[in-house]
Design an enzyme around this catalytic site. Structure first.
Site, short mmCIF file in Angstrom:
data_model
loop_
_atom_site.label_atom_id
_atom_site.label_comp_id
_atom_site.label_asym_id
_atom_site.label_seq_id
_atom_site.Cartn_x
_atom_site.Cartn_y
_atom_site.Cartn_z
N ASP A 209 -10.23 16.47 1.47
CA ASP A 209 -10.54 15.07 1.15
C ASP A 209 -10.43 14.22 2.40
O ASP A 209 -9.54 14.44 3.24
CB ASP A 209 -9.55 14.51 0.13
CG ASP A 209 -9.86 14.93 -1.30
OD1 ASP A 209 -10.81 15.71 -1.49
OD2 ASP A 209 -9.15 14.47 -2.21
N LYS A 211 -9.04 11.20 4.26
CA LYS A 211 -7.83 10.39 4.08
C LYS A 211 -8.13 8.96 4.52
O LYS A 211 -8.28 8.69 5.72
CB LYS A 211 -6.66 10.96 4.88
CG LYS A 211 -5.35 10.27 4.55
CD LYS A 211 -4.18 10.86 5.32
CE LYS A 211 -2.85 10.33 4.78
NZ LYS A 211 -2.80 8.87 4.71
N ARG A 216 -2.74 2.71 -1.56
CA ARG A 216 -2.76 3.66 -2.67
C ARG A 216 -2.75 2.88 -3.98
O ARG A 216 -1.93 1.98 -4.18
CB ARG A 216 -1.53 4.57 -2.58
CG ARG A 216 -1.45 5.68 -3.65
CD ARG A 216 -2.31 6.86 -3.26
NE ARG A 216 -2.16 7.98 -4.18
CZ ARG A 216 -1.34 9.02 -3.97
NH1 ARG A 216 -0.57 9.06 -2.89
NH2 ARG A 216 -1.30 10.02 -4.84
N ARG A 231 1.51 2.24 -4.70
CA ARG A 231 2.26 3.49 -4.51
C ARG A 231 3.70 3.34 -4.96
O ARG A 231 4.31 4.27 -5.47
CB ARG A 231 2.21 3.86 -3.03
CG ARG A 231 2.87 5.18 -2.66
CD ARG A 231 2.80 5.36 -1.15
NE ARG A 231 3.28 6.66 -0.75
CZ ARG A 231 4.56 6.98 -0.60
NH1 ARG A 231 5.48 6.09 -0.84
NH2 ARG A 231 4.89 8.20 -0.20
N GLU A 260 -7.53 4.98 -3.59
CA GLU A 260 -7.19 4.03 -2.53
C GLU A 260 -8.12 2.84 -2.62
O GLU A 260 -9.27 2.95 -3.06
CB GLU A 260 -7.36 4.68 -1.15
CG GLU A 260 -6.46 5.85 -0.86
CD GLU A 260 -5.25 5.46 -0.02
OE1 GLU A 260 -5.28 4.40 0.62
OE2 GLU A 260 -4.28 6.23 -0.03
N PHE A 341 -9.78 9.71 -6.10
CA PHE A 341 -9.76 11.14 -5.79
C PHE A 341 -9.10 11.98 -6.88
O PHE A 341 -9.09 13.20 -6.78
CB PHE A 341 -9.08 11.42 -4.45
CG PHE A 341 -7.73 10.79 -4.26
CD1 PHE A 341 -6.61 11.29 -4.89
CD2 PHE A 341 -7.58 9.68 -3.44
CE1 PHE A 341 -5.36 10.72 -4.71
CE2 PHE A 341 -6.35 9.09 -3.26
CZ PHE A 341 -5.23 9.61 -3.90
N ARG A 413 6.40 15.94 -3.22
CA ARG A 413 5.70 16.22 -1.97
C ARG A 413 5.83 17.71 -1.71
O ARG A 413 6.81 18.19 -1.17
CB ARG A 413 6.32 15.42 -0.82
CG ARG A 413 5.53 15.47 0.48
CD ARG A 413 6.31 14.87 1.63
NE ARG A 413 6.72 13.51 1.40
CZ ARG A 413 5.96 12.44 1.61
NH1 ARG A 413 4.73 12.59 2.06
NH2 ARG A 413 6.42 11.23 1.38
N LYS A 419 -1.54 16.67 4.40
CA LYS A 419 -2.31 15.71 5.19
C LYS A 419 -2.33 16.11 6.66
O LYS A 419 -1.36 16.67 7.19
CB LYS A 419 -1.74 14.29 5.02
CG LYS A 419 -0.31 14.13 5.48
CD LYS A 419 0.23 12.75 5.15
CE LYS A 419 1.71 12.63 5.51
NZ LYS A 419 2.28 11.32 5.13
#
Length: 553
Positions: A209, A211, A216, A231, A260, A341, A413, A419
């Site tokens: 994807d 970024k 967010r 976020r 986003e 996304f 995470r 990322k």
């Protein structure tokens, strides 16, 4: 339960270094709470008042009354007293609030006063982070810790989860699910220094994807009601009417989207992040006033004259088209364009446990391609590298490499999303600031940067920087850090460790000067991260791993 017992538990947890010992202390306190006290008491152990806005400022807590000689306060009595303080409004409210605060503090012993002051200031840092409390809740209620963590991620309310675990056990925790209109913690990405390293984590095939360097957003829709969250789960619906319009135009009745919002210039290229964030921040608060278009799932939509203005007025445009146009037209300097996304819920079906490939297929079925984040499936590092280069050429921040088989791991995470950016960056916490000299005389300038120690909850200093600070940022940070000051010196102002800042750097060096044994090389400020809390800052373990060459930030 006596309030003193919670204060003693908090102090004991603060003085304890071992995770298991901390969990046992917290679990013991949770077990001792009466069922009616669990919501309030668990919040106190997490350092949170149930009443988020009390009107009690820093100055009100500087001069404390003499402490009580004997403990008389209970958890319930303290909560009732704070309720009374928070409810004070109108003429004379400041004096009345101070009177009530003085009465509460005067009824507290010295240990209780310290605990209360930390709660009011929001700076209770005894290492009882959400992860520890999740373990403690599970231990106290004798339920699987995985059940507690999942409920906590879906609900986002530790107090509610603690009550459910204590009163209903695993069955009550299983009853928590994704609820449209209530935000859940977003899935997060780990970091890698290159797409090759990212693919080594996710495996192939993988999805890459683009970024975006935006805000967010998590968007919830039920009928015509749309809510947009950041976020950090703050609601910003009224500030992003273009996002509301775009989501109202989708051919669905109910959904939850992850994505986003970003500002674009006239050529359609992304604006710098400070410009994007300032656009969202400067919108006036209140309810969004975006007209609702027709509901494509409503039977009345089969009558063109009833749903489409163009059916009776050839010059009119369909409201859905207008909504999408408003959301994607960069000519308006205040517009933020949404890109999505992931899809977490659709018309009554929770999708978070489905593999990414299935979620993304359904996403593409309901969201127009112009509002989707750029995505490509890759089978080898060469394809991933080309996608990374294309993203950078387009002015984007980098890419996120994703495993198409992974579920949506809310609030975590892990290794499913990785990322990749073209530089080393870390999100650190400002621990102190030095007064500037020369051209920066009178401004707070040089930042002391700290990484989070996940074992103690404290912060480990990594170095200082004044690079990357414009005059505008210097003015802002001077006001900001004077407001967070806990100790003002002639040279250094020490601050509450709350403000997160993203810094770029060239590498990590061994250092005998700093307690963590490492320091950042050529650190420079990229941006302040008001969307992140200090508990989400990067850890000293991440920094040490970078120094060892094992991973990247």
């Amino acid at each position: 339960m006596r309030f003193l017992d919670l204060a003693a538990t908090s102090a004991a947890v603060s003085a304890t270094t071992g995770r298991r010992a901390k969990v046992e202390l917290l679990a013991g306190a949770l077990r001792a709470l009466d069922p009616s006290e669990v919501a309030v008491g668990s919040g106190y152990l997490a350092g949170e008042l149930r009443q988020r806005q009390t009107g009690v400022g820093w100055a009100s807590l500087r001069d404390l009354p003499p402490p009580a000689a004997e403990p008389t306060l209970t958890v319930t009595a303290v909560d009732a007293a704070v309720d009374g303080i928070a409810a004070v409004h109108g003429p004379g409210s400041q004096a009345r609030r101070r009177q009530l605060l003085t009465a509460l503090l005067g009824a507290a012993t010295a240990d209780e006063q310290r605990f209360l002051v930390d709660l009011f200031r929001g700076e209770l840092r005894q290492g009882a982070q959400a992860g520890l409390l999740a373990d403690a809740i599970a231990r106290a209620a004798e339920v699987p810790v995985a059940a507690v963590r999942r409920a906590l991620l879906l609900v986002g309310d530790l107090r509610a989860v603690a009550v459910a675990a204590r009163t209903g056990g695993a069955a009550a925790l299983a009853g928590f699910g994704l609820r449209v209109g209530r935000p859940l913690a977003p899935m997060l990405a780990s970091s890698a220094p290159s797409v090759d390293a990212a693919l080594a984590v996710t495996g192939v095939p993988a999805v890459v994807d683009v970024k975006l360097d935006g805000i967010r957003i998590q968007v919830h829709r039920s009928g015509d009601d749309v809510a947009v969250f950041t976020r950090s789960l703050d609601e910003i619906t009224a500030r992003v009417p273009e996002v509301v319009a775009a989501v109202r135009a989708l051919p669905v009745r109910e959904l939850v989207l992850d994505g986003e919002a970003i500002g674009l210039d006239a050529a359609g290229r992304p604006l710098p992040f400070p410009q994007t964030s300032s656009r969202a921040a400067r919108r006036s608060p209140g309810r969004a006033t975006v007209p609702a278009g027709p509901d494509p799932t409503d039977p009345a939509a089969t009558d063109p004259a009833a749903t489409d203005p163009a059916a009776t007025d050839p010059a009119a445009t369909d409201p859905a088209d207008l909504a999408v146009q408003a959301a994607t037209d960069p000519a308006d300097p205040a517009v933020l364009t949404p890109y999505f996304f992931d899809l977490l819920h659709l018309d009554g079906d929770d999708l978070i446990d489905l593999p990414g490939r299935q979620r993304w297929t359904r996403l593409a079925e309901v969201v127009d391609g112009s509002l989707l984040v750029g995505r490509v499936e890759v089978d080898d590092p060469g394809q991933a590298g080309a996608a990374f280069a294309a993203a950078l050429d387009a002015g984007q921040e980098g890419v996120v490499v994703k495993s198409p088989d992974a579920p949506y791991d809310a609030g975590r995470r892990g290794s499913a999303w990785v990322k990749v950016k073209p530089r080393h960056t870390l999100d650190l916490v400002v621990l102190a600031v030095e007064w500037g000299s020369g051209r920066r005389q009178g401004w707070l300038s040089n930042l002391h940067l700290g990484a989070r120690d996940p074992r103690t909850g404290d912060f480990v200093m990594l170095g200082k920087t004044f690079k990357g600070l414009t005059d505008e940022v210097l003015r802002w940070q001077t006001e900001r850090f004077l407001g967070l000051a806990v100790e003002r010196g002639d040279w250094v102002v020490r601050v509450r460790p709350e403000q997160v800042v993203e810094v770029a750097f060239d590498g990590v060096l061994a250092s005998s000067r700093y307690p963590g044994g490492v320091a950042l090389r050529f650190a420079r400020v990229l941006r302040y991260r008001d969307d992140k809390s200090a508990a989400e800052a990067d850890t000293i373990d991440t920094v040490r791993a970078l120094h060892a060459g094992r991973s990247a930030g």
